[in-house]
Design an enzyme around this catalytic site. Structure first.
Site: not given
Length: 226
Positions: A101-103
């Protein structure tokens, strides 16, 4: 979709070791992040000293400045860093939601901000470069096989969490400038709301990860020892 396809491909296969590629990968990203932090930091620091906080927050760097190059390099690095996920899947290590999700979210927001020349991106980029300098250096040393003390990984996670909270703070200051003071600021409301959503969710997920990885696990180990 790509994550699911590769996970399916690896389902009945032995995990790849990939030790040396991982050392080179993390080492290269660590070197890039450190160099970028040192080079890019000159722009917001100089702007703060010469032009003051308001202009630094609300006016982006000149497109011909060195900072513009490192902003573009930052956007490209978000594509490259997707390779982190492939290493996890090919080595059949646990892949948590926070990771991909972060990437994905950072890549989307970086492209959106780059298209708008979002001024507050100066702070977002610098914080991310610095956090990644520590993170990829830690990953490189770990890939080499050196087992570091627990406080090192805790420090890296703390810096990442602080980055997210600082991101919320910067975004809130831009919101106040635009809504309460009714002053021009080079960040659209759409980009501003997107920044709020991303940084708040990141902060929640990183705090959750910190509590689960360092506090809950430590408590469980203490109970087992007793």
């Amino acid at each position: 979709m790509l994550i699911k396809v590769v996970q399916k491909f690896m389902e009945n296969r032995k995990p790849f070791t990939l030790r040396y590629p991982l050392i080179l990968w993390n080492g290269a990203l660590a070197a890039f992040s450190i160099l970028a932090t040192l080079r890019f930091s000159v722009d917001p620091l100089r702007s703060l000293y010469v032009e003051g906080f308001y202009k630094t927050l609300c006016y982006s760097c000149h497109p011909n400045d060195v900072a513009a190059f490192w902003s573009f390099a930052f956007a490209l690095s978000k594509i490259v860093e997707l390779g982190d996920t492939m290493f996890i899947i090919l080595r059949k290590r646990p892949l948590i939601f926070l990771h991909y999700y972060h990437h994905a979210a950072v890549l989307i927001y970086t492209v959106h901000s780059g298209a708008e020349h979002t001024a507050a991106g100066r702070f977002y980029i610098l914080m991310n470069y610095f956090a990644h300098s520590l993170m990829y250096t830690y990953y490189t040393i770990a890939a080499i096989g050196y087992r570091m003390p627990k406080w090192v990984s805790m420090t890296v996670t703390t810096v990442q969490t602080a980055q997210m909270l600082a991101g919320v703070g910067v975004t809130f200051m831009v919101y106040k400038v635009k809504s309460e003071y009714n002053m021009p600021c080079q960040q659209s409301m759409a980009n501003l709301y997107l920044a709020f959503v991303i940084y708040i969710t990141f902060a929640i997920l990183f705090i959750h990860f910190f509590v689960k990885a360092y506090i809950v696990k430590s408590a469980k180990k203490s109970v087992k020892k007793d």
